[in-house]
Scaffold this active site. Structure first.
Site, PDB file in Angstrom:
ATOM      1  CB  THR A 124     -17.017   2.254  -3.398  1.00  0.00           C
ATOM      2  OG1 THR A 124     -15.561   1.657  -3.868  1.00  0.00           O
ATOM      3  CG2 THR A 124     -18.060   1.297  -4.013  1.00  0.00           C
ATOM      4  CE  LYS A 154     -11.876   3.383   2.155  1.00  0.00           C
ATOM      5  NZ  LYS A 154     -10.980   3.656   0.966  1.00  0.00           N
ATOM      6  CG  HIS A 199     -13.654   0.100   3.339  1.00  0.00           C
ATOM      7  ND1 HIS A 199     -14.979   0.643   2.905  1.00  0.00           N
ATOM      8  CD2 HIS A 199     -13.382  -0.435   2.297  1.00  0.00           C
ATOM      9  CE1 HIS A 199     -15.020   0.518   1.644  1.00  0.00           C
ATOM     10  NE2 HIS A 199     -14.019  -0.087   1.040  1.00  0.00           N
ATOM     11  CB  SER A 208       5.785  -1.045   0.795  1.00  0.00           C
ATOM     12  OG  SER A 208       5.236   0.300   0.784  1.00  0.00           O
ATOM     13  N   GLY A 209       2.244  -1.339  -0.042  1.00  0.00           N
ATOM     14  CA  GLY A 209       1.073  -1.252   0.546  1.00  0.00           C
ATOM     15  C   GLY A 209       0.266  -2.389   0.366  1.00  0.00           C
ATOM     16  NE  ARG A 210      -4.109  -1.845   4.043  1.00  0.00           N
ATOM     17  CZ  ARG A 210      -3.627  -0.929   4.729  1.00  0.00           C
ATOM     18  NH1 ARG A 210      -3.377  -1.215   5.954  1.00  0.00           N
ATOM     19  NH2 ARG A 210      -4.066   0.457   4.751  1.00  0.00           N
ATOM     20  N   GLY A 257       3.146   2.598  -4.930  1.00  0.00           N
ATOM     21  CA  GLY A 257       2.303   2.192  -3.572  1.00  0.00           C
ATOM     22  C   GLY A 257       2.599   0.612  -3.512  1.00  0.00           C
ATOM     23  CG  ASN A 295     -15.134  -1.191  -5.771  1.00  0.00           C
ATOM     24  OD1 ASN A 295     -14.724  -2.469  -6.525  1.00  0.00           O
ATOM     25  ND2 ASN A 295     -15.422  -1.159  -4.602  1.00  0.00           N
TER      26      ASN A 295
HETATM   27  P1  NAD Z   1      -1.706   1.491   2.246  1.00  0.00           P
HETATM   28  O1  NAD Z   1      -1.488   2.441   3.050  1.00  0.00           O
HETATM   29  O2  NAD Z   1      -1.595  -0.147   2.624  1.00  0.00           O
HETATM   30  O3  NAD Z   1      -0.289   1.693   0.907  1.00  0.00           O
HETATM   31  C1  NAD Z   1      -0.291   2.945   0.554  1.00  0.00           C
HETATM   32  C2  NAD Z   1       1.101   2.913  -0.393  1.00  0.00           C
HETATM   33  O4  NAD Z   1       1.156   4.159  -0.974  1.00  0.00           O
HETATM   34  C3  NAD Z   1       2.324   2.407   0.388  1.00  0.00           C
HETATM   35  O5  NAD Z   1       3.078   1.790  -0.225  1.00  0.00           O
HETATM   36  C4  NAD Z   1       2.914   4.075   0.622  1.00  0.00           C
HETATM   37  O6  NAD Z   1       4.384   3.786   0.727  1.00  0.00           O
HETATM   38  C5  NAD Z   1       2.492   4.445  -0.981  1.00  0.00           C
HETATM   39  N1  NAD Z   1       2.529   5.928  -0.992  1.00  0.00           N
HETATM   40  C6  NAD Z   1       1.990   6.775  -0.117  1.00  0.00           C
HETATM   41  N2  NAD Z   1       1.976   8.052  -0.459  1.00  0.00           N
HETATM   42  C7  NAD Z   1       2.921   8.141  -1.338  1.00  0.00           C
HETATM   43  C8  NAD Z   1       3.628   8.806  -2.206  1.00  0.00           C
HETATM   44  N3  NAD Z   1       3.408  10.345  -1.866  1.00  0.00           N
HETATM   45  N4  NAD Z   1       4.468   8.650  -3.164  1.00  0.00           N
HETATM   46  C9  NAD Z   1       4.701   7.296  -3.457  1.00  0.00           C
HETATM   47  N5  NAD Z   1       3.934   6.370  -2.753  1.00  0.00           N
HETATM   48  C10 NAD Z   1       3.180   6.850  -1.577  1.00  0.00           C
HETATM   49  O7  NAD Z   1      -3.014   1.631   1.303  1.00  0.00           O
HETATM   50  P2  NAD Z   1      -3.799   0.396   0.537  1.00  0.00           P
HETATM   51  O8  NAD Z   1      -4.763  -0.295   1.376  1.00  0.00           O
HETATM   52  O9  NAD Z   1      -2.966  -0.435  -0.475  1.00  0.00           O
HETATM   53  O10 NAD Z   1      -4.973   1.305  -0.365  1.00  0.00           O
HETATM   54  C11 NAD Z   1      -4.050   2.340  -1.322  1.00  0.00           C
HETATM   55  C12 NAD Z   1      -5.173   3.122  -2.218  1.00  0.00           C
HETATM   56  O11 NAD Z   1      -5.861   2.160  -3.070  1.00  0.00           O
HETATM   57  C13 NAD Z   1      -6.239   3.939  -1.180  1.00  0.00           C
HETATM   58  O12 NAD Z   1      -6.551   5.112  -1.747  1.00  0.00           O
HETATM   59  C14 NAD Z   1      -7.305   2.833  -1.177  1.00  0.00           C
HETATM   60  O13 NAD Z   1      -8.432   3.612  -0.809  1.00  0.00           O
HETATM   61  C15 NAD Z   1      -7.057   2.415  -2.700  1.00  0.00           C
HETATM   62  N6  NAD Z   1      -7.839   1.124  -2.891  1.00  0.00           N
HETATM   63  C16 NAD Z   1      -8.603   1.131  -4.333  1.00  0.00           C
HETATM   64  C17 NAD Z   1      -9.378   0.055  -4.550  1.00  0.00           C
HETATM   65  C18 NAD Z   1      -9.949   0.015  -5.670  1.00  0.00           C
HETATM   66  O14 NAD Z   1     -10.503  -1.053  -6.286  1.00  0.00           O
HETATM   67  N7  NAD Z   1      -9.830   1.193  -6.556  1.00  0.00           N
HETATM   68  C19 NAD Z   1      -9.395  -1.095  -3.875  1.00  0.00           C
HETATM   69  C20 NAD Z   1      -8.495  -1.024  -2.486  1.00  0.00           C
HETATM   70  C21 NAD Z   1      -7.840  -0.038  -2.005  1.00  0.00           C
END
Ligand code: NAD
Length: 221
Positions: free
Chosen positions: A143, A136, A132, A14-16, A12, A102
């Site tokens: 959490t 999201k 959030h 490239s994600g946030r 993940g 979280n």
């Molecule tokens: P986002 O949508 O910005 O990023 C998701 C990333 O996952 C992207 O890079 C996407 O290309 C990748 N992805 C999606 N499906 C995929 C697959 N099948 N195979 C490989 N890569 C895949 O989301 P985000 O805001 O970065 O959040 C990601 C996850 O983390 C969510 O489940 C969010 O709820 C969770 N999160 C957890 C915490 C924590 O503290 N545990 C904090 C914030 C976010």
């Protein structure tokens, strides 16, 4: 003493959260050797630990990568079902797995407070509120679910999706005479990435097993 330098991979990237993790880990001197997201996977070294903040759809591939590289896993992906958690516990029989919905310290302390003290308020009303950012995908948040589970009771849970809020949670209790509220605000996503780094350093030095972020905070290996 200088902290161990980790070779790590991000699922993940490239994600946030992937971007936040990369920034925090690289500032601390750790070395990315694997990157995976919906666009594909690149690997240019052997990771000791994989960070998965992506989607449950990635989980099977992430677990395969852990097995291929003998890597530990830190997983923060939310909206995991019982079957995903069961698979992660099985993986914990082979390597160290830290799973938390979280990675903020304060939320995990709130979880411990609710676990210990919510039973004293069993005859009070309880409701959970979470806010959030509007991108999201899941609701209620992972959490909110773990706070409800920590309190040991089902209760109404309200989800707001507003602007860029990184993550607010509140557990409210009330009876006819008193209101008691516990609140937590993450001021930026950096807190989750810093917690994830702490978990990664823990996992890289831990025996195989399935760990929570509470184990990381308490140093229970
Ligand atoms: P986002 O949508 O910005 O990023 C998701 C990333 O996952 C992207 O890079 C996407 O290309 C990748 N992805 C999606 N499906 C995929 C697959 N099948 N195979 C490989 N890569 C895949 O989301 P985000 O805001 O970065 O959040 C990601 C996850 O983390 C969510 O489940 C969010 O709820 C969770 N999160 C957890 C915490 C924590 O503290 N545990 C904090 C914030 C976010």
């Amino acid at each position: 003493m200088r902290e161990k330098i980790l070779k790590y991979g991000i699922i993940g990237r490239s994600g946030r959260m992937g971007q936040e993790i990369e920034s925090v880990f690289s500032q601390a001197g750790h070395e990315a050797v694997l990157s995976s997201d919906l666009a594909g996977m690149e690997c240019w070294g052997k990771p000791e630990v994989l960070m998965d903040f992506s989607s449950h759809a990635a989980l099977a591939g992430t677990m395969e990568l852990c097995r291929t590289h003998g890597a530990a896993l830190v997983i923060g992906t939310t909206a995991l079902g019982e079957e995903h958690l069961a698979a992660l516990k099985t993986l914990g029989g082979e390597t160290a797995v830290v799973q938390s919905f979280n990675f903020a310290t304060g939320v995990n302390v709130l979880k411990m407070i609710l676990r210990d003290y919510a039973p004293l308020l069993a005859d009070w009303d309880m409701e959970i509120e979470e806010t959030h950012h509007n991108k999201k995908k899941d609701a209620p948040s992972g959490t909110a679910i773990f706070l409800r589970e920590a309190a040991g009771r089902d209760c109404p849970t309200h989800s707001l999706r507003l602007g860029g809020v990184p993550g607010d949670h509140a557990a409210h209790f009330a009876n006819e005479g008193e209101v008691l509220s516990f609140t937590h605000r993450a001021l930026s996503r950096t807190v989750f990435a810093l917690g994830a780094l702490r978990a990664a350093l823990f996992a890289a030095g831990a025996e195989k097993g399935f760990y929570t972020f509470e184990d990381v905070l308490r140093g229970t290996r």
